[in-house]
Motif scaffolding. Structure first.
Motif, PDB file in Angstrom:
ATOM      1  N   GLU A 190       0.985  -1.153   0.092  1.00 20.26           N
ATOM      2  CA  GLU A 190      -0.121   0.156  -0.023  1.00 20.26           C
ATOM      3  C   GLU A 190       0.773   1.226  -0.150  1.00 20.26           C
ATOM      4  O   GLU A 190       0.503   2.025  -0.549  1.00 20.26           O
ATOM      5  CB  GLU A 190      -1.019   0.012   1.227  1.00 20.26           C
ATOM      6  N   GLU A 191       1.951   1.092   0.606  1.00 25.32           N
ATOM      7  CA  GLU A 191       2.877   2.376   0.753  1.00 25.32           C
ATOM      8  C   GLU A 191       3.524   2.478  -0.541  1.00 25.32           C
ATOM      9  O   GLU A 191       3.546   3.767  -1.295  1.00 25.32           O
ATOM     10  CB  GLU A 191       4.051   2.196   1.933  1.00 25.32           C
ATOM     11  N   LEU A 192       4.004   1.480  -1.300  1.00 18.70           N
ATOM     12  CA  LEU A 192       4.717   1.620  -2.607  1.00 18.70           C
ATOM     13  C   LEU A 192       3.471   2.015  -3.593  1.00 18.70           C
ATOM     14  O   LEU A 192       3.733   2.984  -4.497  1.00 18.70           O
ATOM     15  CB  LEU A 192       5.168   0.237  -3.114  1.00 18.70           C
ATOM     16  N   GLU A 193       2.218   1.606  -3.447  1.00 13.40           N
ATOM     17  CA  GLU A 193       1.395   2.073  -4.341  1.00 13.40           C
ATOM     18  C   GLU A 193       0.838   3.590  -4.138  1.00 13.40           C
ATOM     19  O   GLU A 193       0.733   4.394  -5.049  1.00 13.40           O
ATOM     20  CB  GLU A 193       0.101   1.209  -4.134  1.00 13.40           C
ATOM     21  N   ALA A 194       0.972   4.212  -2.823  1.00 10.04           N
ATOM     22  CA  ALA A 194       0.879   5.550  -2.634  1.00 10.04           C
ATOM     23  C   ALA A 194       1.919   6.245  -3.157  1.00 10.04           C
ATOM     24  O   ALA A 194       1.809   7.382  -3.701  1.00 10.04           O
ATOM     25  CB  ALA A 194       0.678   5.615  -1.079  1.00 10.04           C
ATOM     26  N   HIS A 195       3.207   5.763  -3.220  1.00  4.81           N
ATOM     27  CA  HIS A 195       4.404   6.344  -3.705  1.00  4.81           C
ATOM     28  C   HIS A 195       4.384   6.809  -5.190  1.00  4.81           C
ATOM     29  O   HIS A 195       4.817   7.825  -5.531  1.00  4.81           O
ATOM     30  CB  HIS A 195       5.603   5.740  -3.471  1.00  4.81           C
TER      31      HIS A 195
END
Length: 178
Positions: A58-63
């Motif tokens: 989820e953090e990579l997707e947000a980045h």
């Protein structure tokens, strides 16, 4: 017996219906992708290196959300320990997103500079772990250990051993790196 067989058939039919129902339209359960489909998916994907070990998908997707719509985020883990390896793959829905994601090269993600490159496609039959010399290919033909190695190590068995031949061995070296 017949009642149990009917119950088993009903359970199998229910399981098949559940397998065919999937959240993605047009996907009827697990199937094997062809080489062309893999190459097409790889052309829409990027490799992200130096990812923090505590990062989530989820953090990579947000980045990377500004680059385009994301189909899949894959963080690879070690199969023995289960810990992340420190890199990830992100698959976008179109090829233009790969070019825009290259702008995030050397950007900071959880305090680390990440590396972003287009994902390469593995070609079947080409191994990155092939080191050249086929170790076990020639040994199975003969049972005599000295004869099987004599083809590769010239003079291996003919080298004099022991203290008596020490002076002669120093004068004429049996080892040659060329």
């Amino acid at each position: 017996m017949e009642e149990e067989a009917e119950k088993l058939k009903e359970l199998q039919n229910e399981m098949e219906k559940q397998m065919n129902m999937s959240p993605f339209p047009g996907n009827a359960g697990p199937r094997i992708m062809s080489i062309e489909e893999k190459m097409e998916a790889d052309s829409r994907s990027i490799y992200v290196g130096n990812v923090d070990y505590g990062a989530t998908a989820e953090e990579l997707e947000a980045h990377f959300h500004g680059c385009g719509s994301i189909n899949r985020v894959t963080i690879l883990c070690d199969k023995f320990s289960g810990h992340p390896k420190g890199f990830a793959y992100i698959e976008f829905s179109d090829k233009d997103s790969v070019r825009t994601s290259m702008a995030l090269e050397d950007s900071l993600f959880r305090g680390r500079q990440i590396k972003v490159t287009p994902k390469r496609t593995n070609q079947p039959g080409i191994s990155t772990t092939d080191r050249g010399f086929p170790c076990g290919r020639y040994r199975a033909r003969t049972t005599n250990y000295s004869r099987s190695h004599s083809r590769f190590y010239r003079g291996f068995n003919n080298r004099p051993r022991g203290r008596v031949y020490r002076g002669q061995a120093r004068a004429m070296s049996w080892y040659s790196p060329y």
